[in-house]
Design a protein around this motif. Structure first.
Motif, PDB file in Angstrom:
ATOM      1  N   LYS A  11       0.855  -1.182   0.000  1.00  0.00           N
ATOM      2  CA  LYS A  11       0.000   0.000   0.000  1.00  0.00           C
ATOM      3  C   LYS A  11       0.892   1.233   0.000  1.00  0.00           C
ATOM      4  O   LYS A  11       1.986   1.219   0.584  1.00  0.00           O
ATOM      5  N   LYS A  14       3.753   2.445   2.677  1.00  0.00           N
ATOM      6  CA  LYS A  14       3.994   1.351   3.616  1.00  0.00           C
ATOM      7  C   LYS A  14       5.271   0.569   3.335  1.00  0.00           C
ATOM      8  O   LYS A  14       5.599  -0.367   4.075  1.00  0.00           O
ATOM      9  N   ASP A  81       0.721 -11.377  11.115  1.00  0.00           N
ATOM     10  CA  ASP A  81      -0.212 -10.435  11.749  1.00  0.00           C
ATOM     11  C   ASP A  81       0.330  -9.009  11.720  1.00  0.00           C
ATOM     12  O   ASP A  81      -0.427  -8.048  11.637  1.00  0.00           O
ATOM     13  N   THR A  84       0.234  -8.008   7.386  1.00  0.00           N
ATOM     14  CA  THR A  84      -0.875  -8.282   6.468  1.00  0.00           C
ATOM     15  C   THR A  84      -1.547  -7.006   5.984  1.00  0.00           C
ATOM     16  O   THR A  84      -1.860  -6.881   4.803  1.00  0.00           O
ATOM     17  N   ASP A  85      -1.751  -6.050   6.836  1.00  0.00           N
ATOM     18  CA  ASP A  85      -2.442  -4.818   6.445  1.00  0.00           C
ATOM     19  C   ASP A  85      -1.576  -3.883   5.602  1.00  0.00           C
ATOM     20  O   ASP A  85      -2.079  -2.873   5.109  1.00  0.00           O
ATOM     21  N   LEU A  86      -0.300  -4.191   5.434  1.00  0.00           N
ATOM     22  CA  LEU A  86       0.595  -3.358   4.617  1.00  0.00           C
ATOM     23  C   LEU A  86       0.611  -3.796   3.154  1.00  0.00           C
ATOM     24  O   LEU A  86       0.983  -3.023   2.280  1.00  0.00           O
ATOM     25  N   ASP A  88      -0.855  -4.984  -0.489  1.00  0.00           N
ATOM     26  CA  ASP A  88      -1.995  -4.806  -1.379  1.00  0.00           C
ATOM     27  C   ASP A  88      -2.202  -6.068  -2.220  1.00  0.00           C
ATOM     28  O   ASP A  88      -3.279  -6.633  -2.240  1.00  0.00           O
TER      29      ASP A  88
END
Length: 104
Positions: A11, A14, A81, A84-86, A88
């Protein structure tokens, strides 16, 4: 011998956080559990916000066994964990060297 190429599109903004988390938390686990670490790269020209990792395995079966062991490791799950949110998009390719490739 095969080389696994893993390409992560991160993303926007990031990349630094992903690389730092991987260096501190992900890479030590993978060096312990996976095949031979060949390199880790970021993009400078073209589509930005990419990280590419290369790993060498003796065979496809070797790769499967090592990655299964890693995925079952709670330390690896904790690392996932963190990052994961970084991410795309992720793409994975298995590469076979040609007869004349310097990497064999």
């Amino acid at each position: 011998m095969i080389v696994e190429e893993r390409d992560y599109r991160l993303k926007p903004g990031k990349l630094g956080a992903f690389v730092a988390a991987y260096e501190a938390h992900g890479l030590p686990i993978q060096i312990e559990l996976l095949g031979e670490f060949l390199g880790y790269f970021t993009t400078e020209i073209g589509e930005l916000n990419h990280v590419v990792a290369w790993w060498r395995y003796t065979s496809f079966e070797d790769r499967l066994a090592r990655r299964d062991r890693m995925m079952a490791d709670p330390r690896w799950q904790a690392y996932l964990d963190r990052v994961t949110d970084l991410v795309d998009v992720q793409q994975t390719r298995l590469l076979r060297p040609t007869r004349f490739s310097p990497i064999q």
